[in-house]
Scaffold this motif. Sequence first.
Motif, PDB file in Angstrom:
ATOM      1  N   LEU A 174     -10.622 -18.953 -33.524  1.00 48.17           N
ATOM      2  CA  LEU A 174      -9.894 -19.394 -34.721  1.00 48.17           C
ATOM      3  C   LEU A 174      -8.422 -19.608 -34.403  1.00 48.17           C
ATOM      4  O   LEU A 174      -7.810 -20.597 -34.854  1.00 48.17           O
ATOM      5  N   SER A 175      -7.849 -18.702 -33.614  1.00 51.12           N
ATOM      6  CA  SER A 175      -6.431 -18.808 -33.278  1.00 51.12           C
ATOM      7  C   SER A 175      -6.146 -20.076 -32.482  1.00 51.12           C
ATOM      8  O   SER A 175      -5.173 -20.787 -32.755  1.00 51.12           O
ATOM      9  N   PHE A 176      -6.989 -20.377 -31.509  1.00 52.88           N
ATOM     10  CA  PHE A 176      -6.775 -21.586 -30.707  1.00 52.88           C
ATOM     11  C   PHE A 176      -6.941 -22.850 -31.549  1.00 52.88           C
ATOM     12  O   PHE A 176      -6.156 -23.795 -31.409  1.00 52.88           O
ATOM     13  N   THR A 177      -7.953 -22.887 -32.400  1.00 51.54           N
ATOM     14  CA  THR A 177      -8.148 -24.092 -33.216  1.00 51.54           C
ATOM     15  C   THR A 177      -7.027 -24.262 -34.234  1.00 51.54           C
ATOM     16  O   THR A 177      -6.667 -25.388 -34.588  1.00 51.54           O
ATOM     17  N   LEU A 179      -3.784 -23.041 -33.798  1.00 50.06           N
ATOM     18  CA  LEU A 179      -2.536 -23.334 -33.084  1.00 50.06           C
ATOM     19  C   LEU A 179      -2.495 -24.772 -32.589  1.00 50.06           C
ATOM     20  O   LEU A 179      -1.429 -25.393 -32.547  1.00 50.06           O
ATOM     21  N   THR A 180      -3.647 -25.302 -32.211  1.00 51.30           N
ATOM     22  CA  THR A 180      -3.703 -26.682 -31.721  1.00 51.30           C
ATOM     23  C   THR A 180      -3.887 -27.697 -32.845  1.00 51.30           C
ATOM     24  O   THR A 180      -3.979 -28.897 -32.578  1.00 51.30           O
ATOM     25  N   SER A 181      -3.965 -27.208 -34.087  1.00 46.56           N
ATOM     26  CA  SER A 181      -4.148 -28.066 -35.269  1.00 46.56           C
ATOM     27  C   SER A 181      -5.477 -28.816 -35.261  1.00 46.56           C
ATOM     28  O   SER A 181      -5.612 -29.861 -35.905  1.00 46.56           O
ATOM     29  N   VAL A 182      -6.467 -28.287 -34.518  1.00 49.80           N
ATOM     30  CA  VAL A 182      -7.785 -28.913 -34.510  1.00 49.80           C
ATOM     31  C   VAL A 182      -8.516 -28.597 -35.811  1.00 49.80           C
ATOM     32  O   VAL A 182      -9.101 -29.475 -36.439  1.00 49.80           O
ATOM     33  N   GLY A 183      -8.490 -27.309 -36.213  1.00 48.54           N
ATOM     34  CA  GLY A 183      -9.066 -26.911 -37.484  1.00 48.54           C
ATOM     35  C   GLY A 183     -10.536 -27.237 -37.631  1.00 48.54           C
ATOM     36  O   GLY A 183     -10.935 -27.964 -38.540  1.00 48.54           O
ATOM     37  N   LEU A 184     -11.389 -26.694 -36.738  1.00 47.15           N
ATOM     38  CA  LEU A 184     -12.818 -27.018 -36.787  1.00 47.15           C
ATOM     39  C   LEU A 184     -13.525 -26.397 -37.990  1.00 47.15           C
ATOM     40  O   LEU A 184     -14.596 -26.848 -38.386  1.00 47.15           O
ATOM     41  N   SER A 185     -12.954 -25.332 -38.555  1.00 47.06           N
ATOM     42  CA  SER A 185     -13.396 -24.753 -39.838  1.00 47.06           C
ATOM     43  C   SER A 185     -14.764 -24.084 -39.802  1.00 47.06           C
ATOM     44  O   SER A 185     -15.357 -23.853 -40.852  1.00 47.06           O
ATOM     45  N   ASP A 186     -15.317 -23.760 -38.623  1.00 41.27           N
ATOM     46  CA  ASP A 186     -16.547 -22.971 -38.599  1.00 41.27           C
ATOM     47  C   ASP A 186     -16.224 -21.475 -38.608  1.00 41.27           C
ATOM     48  O   ASP A 186     -17.099 -20.641 -38.817  1.00 41.27           O
ATOM     49  N   VAL A 187     -14.951 -21.126 -38.385  1.00 44.51           N
ATOM     50  CA  VAL A 187     -14.430 -19.790 -38.628  1.00 44.51           C
ATOM     51  C   VAL A 187     -13.153 -19.996 -39.441  1.00 44.51           C
ATOM     52  O   VAL A 187     -12.270 -20.742 -39.024  1.00 44.51           O
ATOM     53  N   GLU A 201       0.678 -19.383 -38.328  1.00 45.09           N
ATOM     54  CA  GLU A 201       0.313 -19.873 -36.991  1.00 45.09           C
ATOM     55  C   GLU A 201       0.316 -21.395 -36.933  1.00 45.09           C
ATOM     56  O   GLU A 201       0.693 -21.986 -35.918  1.00 45.09           O
ATOM     57  N   GLN A 202      -0.090 -22.038 -38.007  1.00 47.68           N
ATOM     58  CA  GLN A 202      -0.055 -23.503 -38.036  1.00 47.68           C
ATOM     59  C   GLN A 202       1.371 -24.011 -37.849  1.00 47.68           C
ATOM     60  O   GLN A 202       1.621 -24.954 -37.081  1.00 47.68           O
ATOM     61  N   VAL A 203       2.305 -23.383 -38.541  1.00 46.11           N
ATOM     62  CA  VAL A 203       3.712 -23.767 -38.401  1.00 46.11           C
ATOM     63  C   VAL A 203       4.192 -23.490 -36.977  1.00 46.11           C
ATOM     64  O   VAL A 203       4.899 -24.314 -36.374  1.00 46.11           O
ATOM     65  N   ALA A 204       3.795 -22.344 -36.417  1.00 46.98           N
ATOM     66  CA  ALA A 204       4.207 -21.995 -35.057  1.00 46.98           C
ATOM     67  C   ALA A 204       3.697 -23.017 -34.043  1.00 46.98           C
ATOM     68  O   ALA A 204       4.414 -23.408 -33.117  1.00 46.98           O
ATOM     69  N   GLY A 205       2.465 -23.478 -34.233  1.00 44.80           N
ATOM     70  CA  GLY A 205       1.907 -24.464 -33.317  1.00 44.80           C
ATOM     71  C   GLY A 205       2.651 -25.785 -33.355  1.00 44.80           C
ATOM     72  O   GLY A 205       2.962 -26.368 -32.311  1.00 44.80           O
ATOM     73  N   VAL A 206       2.957 -26.257 -34.556  1.00 43.34           N
ATOM     74  CA  VAL A 206       3.690 -27.517 -34.693  1.00 43.34           C
ATOM     75  C   VAL A 206       5.103 -27.387 -34.122  1.00 43.34           C
ATOM     76  O   VAL A 206       5.577 -28.276 -33.398  1.00 43.34           O
TER      77      VAL A 206
END
Length: 226
Positions: A174-177, A179-187, A201-206
């Motif tokens: 979940l953290s990797f998806t 942070l990379t803004s992939v957002g696969l949403s299965d977790v 974390e989304q803001v930190a990734g961007v």
Amino acid sequence: MSTTTTARLRTIGRHPSAILLVAQLVVVLLYPFLDQSTAGRAVIGVVQMGVVLIATWAVRSTPVLSWVAVVLGAPAMVLTIAEAISPESDAIVLASAAFHVPFYFFVSYAMVRYLFEDDEVTRDELFAVGAAFTVVAWAFAYVYAAAQVIWPGSFIGYGTDPGADISWFELLYLSFTTLTSVGLSDVYPVLDHARSLVMVEQVAGVLYVALVIARFVGLTRARRTR
């Protein structure tokens, strides 16, 4: 020891960030094979201890306080093994997060500072870009692990029962998806507290991507004006 071997070891020693990046990716690849048994989790724990040691070593190559990394890293190493043996213990999970989170954030800060310390981009600094990114992902995985102890049912995954704990590896995923803004949403987070952490974390990734791009664009412009 031959001259060639010595030269290779020196080359490796000059690239601690590369070793840290590779070690983290090795743990990610090994985890699905070893997480089903106590012995396997213990092996992962030992490998993760190595990651912590390498991270501390990498920080020693940067102009930051090495003793901070040691003070945070040593307990984190011990708690890594404890968590591998007793992953169901809430007290151990919280204690582990209490040391891993500031340790990994400190390491990421040290590596970002390493990137900005001069006007030259070395090969190890390029590896530090990736290493710092993965370190932040690991830090947030421990944040999420602590969150689901404090607020049970914070996260849900595909095929899991509502209210059941999500494994640490799923939280890392979940953290990797995120942070990379992939957002696969299965977790994904389902409680407000968890969602607020994910938004951070989304803001930190961007911001991280913007920071790195701005750094390299600035260096390129500086070279052209020389």
